[in-house]
Design a protein around this motif. Structure first.
Motif, PDB file in Angstrom:
ATOM      1  N   UNK A 205       0.808  -1.220   0.000  1.00  0.00           N
ATOM      2  CA  UNK A 205       0.000   0.000   0.000  1.00  0.00           C
ATOM      3  C   UNK A 205       0.841   1.269   0.000  1.00  0.00           C
ATOM      4  N   UNK A 206       1.964   1.234   0.702  1.00  0.00           N
ATOM      5  CA  UNK A 206       2.798   2.441   0.800  1.00  0.00           C
ATOM      6  C   UNK A 206       3.980   2.410  -0.160  1.00  0.00           C
ATOM      7  N   UNK A 207       4.064   1.328  -0.945  1.00  0.00           N
ATOM      8  CA  UNK A 207       5.112   1.188  -1.959  1.00  0.00           C
ATOM      9  C   UNK A 207       6.510   1.341  -1.374  1.00  0.00           C
ATOM     10  N   UNK A 208       6.693   0.834  -0.167  1.00  0.00           N
ATOM     11  CA  UNK A 208       8.008   0.892   0.476  1.00  0.00           C
ATOM     12  C   UNK A 208       8.952  -0.077  -0.222  1.00  0.00           C
ATOM     13  N   UNK A 209      10.221   0.319  -0.356  1.00  0.00           N
ATOM     14  CA  UNK A 209      11.190  -0.530  -1.054  1.00  0.00           C
ATOM     15  C   UNK A 209      11.810  -1.541  -0.089  1.00  0.00           C
ATOM     16  N   UNK A 210      10.929  -2.356   0.505  1.00  0.00           N
ATOM     17  CA  UNK A 210      11.333  -3.400   1.439  1.00  0.00           C
ATOM     18  C   UNK A 210      10.966  -4.765   0.862  1.00  0.00           C
ATOM     19  N   UNK A 211      11.600  -5.799   1.376  1.00  0.00           N
ATOM     20  CA  UNK A 211      11.220  -7.173   1.061  1.00  0.00           C
ATOM     21  C   UNK A 211      11.170  -7.963   2.373  1.00  0.00           C
ATOM     22  N   UNK A 212      10.401  -9.049   2.349  1.00  0.00           N
ATOM     23  CA  UNK A 212      10.244  -9.910   3.514  1.00  0.00           C
ATOM     24  C   UNK A 212      11.036 -11.193   3.281  1.00  0.00           C
ATOM     25  N   UNK A 213      11.871 -11.574   4.237  1.00  0.00           N
ATOM     26  CA  UNK A 213      12.625 -12.816   4.103  1.00  0.00           C
ATOM     27  C   UNK A 213      11.670 -14.007   4.067  1.00  0.00           C
ATOM     28  N   UNK A 214      12.052 -15.039   3.339  1.00  0.00           N
ATOM     29  CA  UNK A 214      11.199 -16.219   3.203  1.00  0.00           C
ATOM     30  C   UNK A 214      11.032 -16.956   4.528  1.00  0.00           C
ATOM     31  N   UNK A 215      12.098 -17.038   5.308  1.00  0.00           N
ATOM     32  CA  UNK A 215      12.023 -17.711   6.600  1.00  0.00           C
ATOM     33  C   UNK A 215      11.203 -16.876   7.576  1.00  0.00           C
ATOM     34  N   UNK A 216      10.471 -17.555   8.453  1.00  0.00           N
ATOM     35  CA  UNK A 216       9.697 -16.830   9.463  1.00  0.00           C
ATOM     36  C   UNK A 216      10.086 -17.298  10.861  1.00  0.00           C
ATOM     37  N   UNK A 217       9.867 -16.412  11.831  1.00  0.00           N
ATOM     38  CA  UNK A 217      10.204 -16.718  13.219  1.00  0.00           C
ATOM     39  C   UNK A 217       9.134 -17.563  13.900  1.00  0.00           C
ATOM     40  N   UNK A 218       7.866 -17.210  13.677  1.00  0.00           N
ATOM     41  CA  UNK A 218       6.777 -17.897  14.372  1.00  0.00           C
ATOM     42  C   UNK A 218       5.458 -17.628  13.655  1.00  0.00           C
ATOM     43  N   UNK A 219       4.543 -18.589  13.738  1.00  0.00           N
ATOM     44  CA  UNK A 219       3.178 -18.415  13.226  1.00  0.00           C
ATOM     45  C   UNK A 219       2.253 -18.147  14.403  1.00  0.00           C
ATOM     46  N   UNK A 220       1.176 -17.410  14.151  1.00  0.00           N
ATOM     47  CA  UNK A 220       0.312 -16.981  15.253  1.00  0.00           C
ATOM     48  C   UNK A 220      -1.069 -16.606  14.731  1.00  0.00           C
ATOM     49  N   UNK A 221      -1.948 -16.268  15.660  1.00  0.00           N
ATOM     50  CA  UNK A 221      -3.281 -15.792  15.304  1.00  0.00           C
ATOM     51  C   UNK A 221      -3.594 -14.512  16.054  1.00  0.00           C
ATOM     52  N   UNK A 222      -4.312 -13.613  15.398  1.00  0.00           N
ATOM     53  CA  UNK A 222      -4.768 -12.372  16.030  1.00  0.00           C
ATOM     54  C   UNK A 222      -6.134 -12.606  16.677  1.00  0.00           C
TER      55      UNK A 222
END
Length: 267
Positions: A205-222
């Motif tokens: 949405x904000x067109x930030x020049x970031x990327x997310x690493x494929x590996x994740x630390x933890x899965x969760x629910x809101x």
């Protein structure tokens, strides 16, 4: 004698009127039995887009706040949006300043600390880096400056990965994610540990020049967190969320914010 009697009568009347005007209805705090509309005070982090934040018009907005507004409307509550310091959320809840915490609030790891609704959205904790970064995997974080929001789910996830934290060159705690992402943008830090959903919003949405690493630390629910034992209010909110799933309202609000339905309460 007449004057004394009249004076005494006036005093009694005054006391009665004052007592009536000061009396608060205590039966059924959240609605039924009250003549005035009951308030529903939602505690949230105002620097946590897209879940809750200050919009360009200066007003509070966000996906979670839209959900809360619809729930309050259906329950005939007056919605009060109360921004809080995230690391003071427990104090705000226990003191009665807020009725719930509703702002990308992770259930995982906190199951026994609050009375929860069912999870209405899935999430995971990830690392965000600049697009041109040489960081591609967890191994590449060695010797780098990493930042996480204080008392956040990312911080909690990292506390379970001390082996990884020990490889960092510097581990910083930020007051909020906006500050952390500004530091990333400026090059002051190399990576931010944060919620996948929030990171995706900034990128898409904000067109930030970031990327997310494929590996994740933890899965969760809101979920929506209430004071431990407040099952009455939790049940009302849970039932209303289920009704919103049934009639398509959850899908509609989710699509407005994320372009698709990513909620997990299904009809």
């Amino acid at each position: 004698m007449k004057k004394s009697y009249l004076l005494f009568t006036l005093i009694i009347l005054l006391i009665s009127v004052t007592a009536c005007s000061n009396k608060k209805t205590t039966d059924d705090t959240y609605g039924e039995g009250n003549e005035e509309k009951s308030t529903f005070t939602v505690g949230f982090d105002q620097d946590f887009p897209p879940m809750g934040f200050v919009g360009d018009d200066g007003e509070f907005t966000g996906f979670d706040l839209d959900l809360a507004a619809e729930v309050a409307k259906r329950l005939d509550f007056e919605l009060v949006l109360q921004p809080i310091a995230w690391d003071a959320k427990d104090m705000e809840l226990k003191s009665g300043n807020i009725d719930c915490i509703w702002n990308g609030f992770t259930i995982t790891g906190r199951e026994d600390n609050y009375t929860w609704t069912d999870a209405y959205m899935s999430n995971k904790q990830v690392f965000v880096v600049k697009e041109d970064s040489d960081i591609k995997t967890f191994a590449d974080l060695a010797g780098k400056s990493i930042v996480a929001q204080a008392d956040s789910s990312a911080e909690a996830a990292l506390s379970e990965r001390q082996d990884l934290v020990d490889t960092f060159g510097d581990y910083i705690k930020a007051a909020d994610y906006n500050m952390a992402l500004m530091d990333l943008q400026s090059g002051a830090v190399d990576a931010v540990a944060m919620d996948y959903i929030v990171a995706g919003y900034h990128i898409e949405k904000k067109k930030a020049d970031f990327v997310i690493l494929d590996e994740s630390l933890a899965s969760e629910g809101y979920g929506v967190g209430f004071l431990l034992g407040n099952e009455e209010l939790r049940d009302k909110v849970q039932t209303t969320l289920e009704e919103m799933a049934d009639d398509g309202t959850l899908e509609k609000i989710s699509t407005t914010w994320f372009g698709k339905d990513i909620t997990t309460i299904k009809k």
